[in-house]
Write a protein that holds these residues in place. Structure first.
Motif, mmCIF file in Angstrom:
data_model
loop_
_atom_site.group_PDB
_atom_site.id
_atom_site.type_symbol
_atom_site.label_atom_id
_atom_site.label_comp_id
_atom_site.label_asym_id
_atom_site.label_seq_id
_atom_site.Cartn_x
_atom_site.Cartn_y
_atom_site.Cartn_z
ATOM 1 N N THR A 32 0.890 -1.273 0.073
ATOM 2 C CA THR A 32 0.013 0.046 0.046
ATOM 3 C C THR A 32 0.927 1.391 -0.181
ATOM 4 N N ALA A 33 0.239 2.109 -0.964
ATOM 5 C CA ALA A 33 0.984 3.575 -0.746
ATOM 6 C C ALA A 33 -0.230 4.571 -0.414
ATOM 7 N N ASP A 34 0.166 5.528 0.493
ATOM 8 C CA ASP A 34 -0.728 6.705 0.699
ATOM 9 C C ASP A 34 -0.169 7.798 0.044
ATOM 10 N N LEU A 35 -1.074 8.726 -0.749
ATOM 11 C CA LEU A 35 -0.550 9.738 -1.496
ATOM 12 C C LEU A 35 -1.295 11.044 -1.218
ATOM 13 N N ILE A 36 -0.752 12.318 -0.944
ATOM 14 C CA ILE A 36 -1.364 13.197 -0.674
ATOM 15 C C ILE A 36 -0.729 14.543 -1.496
ATOM 16 N N LYS A 37 -1.560 15.273 -1.885
ATOM 17 C CA LYS A 37 -1.086 16.540 -2.697
ATOM 18 C C LYS A 37 -1.848 17.954 -2.167
ATOM 19 N N THR A 38 -0.677 18.686 -1.672
ATOM 20 C CA THR A 38 -1.359 19.940 -1.063
ATOM 21 C C THR A 38 -0.774 21.062 -1.761
ATOM 22 N N GLY A 39 -1.368 21.795 -2.621
ATOM 23 C CA GLY A 39 -0.644 23.112 -3.298
ATOM 24 C C GLY A 39 0.012 22.055 -4.309
ATOM 25 N N GLU A 40 1.515 22.704 -4.313
ATOM 26 C CA GLU A 40 2.663 22.146 -5.229
ATOM 27 C C GLU A 40 3.302 21.093 -4.494
ATOM 28 N N THR A 41 2.845 20.645 -3.368
ATOM 29 C CA THR A 41 3.588 19.514 -2.692
ATOM 30 C C THR A 41 2.942 18.124 -2.773
ATOM 31 N N PHE A 42 3.540 17.222 -3.138
ATOM 32 C CA PHE A 42 3.361 15.725 -3.167
ATOM 33 C C PHE A 42 4.065 14.894 -2.208
ATOM 34 N N SER A 43 3.085 14.159 -1.223
ATOM 35 C CA SER A 43 3.934 13.364 -0.269
ATOM 36 C C SER A 43 3.270 11.894 -0.467
#
Length: 103
Positions: free
Chosen positions: A13-24
């Motif tokens: 599993t991988a959790d992905l988050i994008k906040t503005g121009e930041t990808f985590s």
């Protein structure tokens, strides 16, 4: 902020988050090993030890994450369906919920 989890069955599993121009992204060990298939075991083990259970952050426009970050661009994602002329297919009921006829 937009986020989702990628579950790949036996591949982790991988959790992905994008906040503005930041990808985590935060991955479990199984996912990291599956993504590193074919790499030397010592390198994979060292990478997993270094990353551990940490979130990795990157600029959303960087080449390393550009394809994954594109999943958050709804206009881009839906553009692939602009010229579709056929109606949506009717969903079939899974066999476990299909109705049975009486004899």
């Amino acid at each position: 902020m937009h986020g989702f989890a990628v579950h790949r069955g036996d591949e982790g599993t991988a959790d992905l988050i994008k906040t503005g121009e930041t990808f985590s992204m935060k991955s479990d060990e199984t996912f990291l090993r599956a993504q590193s298939e074919g790499e030397p075991k010592e390198e994979v083990d060292a990478t997993i030890k270094m990353i551990g259970d940490r979130w990795l952050k990157s600029d959303a426009s960087s080449e390393d994450v550009k394809d994954m970050a594109a999943l958050y661009d709804l206009d881009e994602l839906l553009s692939e369906f602009k010229n579709v002329k056929s109606p949506p297919a009717r969903a079939r009921q899974p066999p476990s919920t299909a109705r049975m006829r009486s004899p």
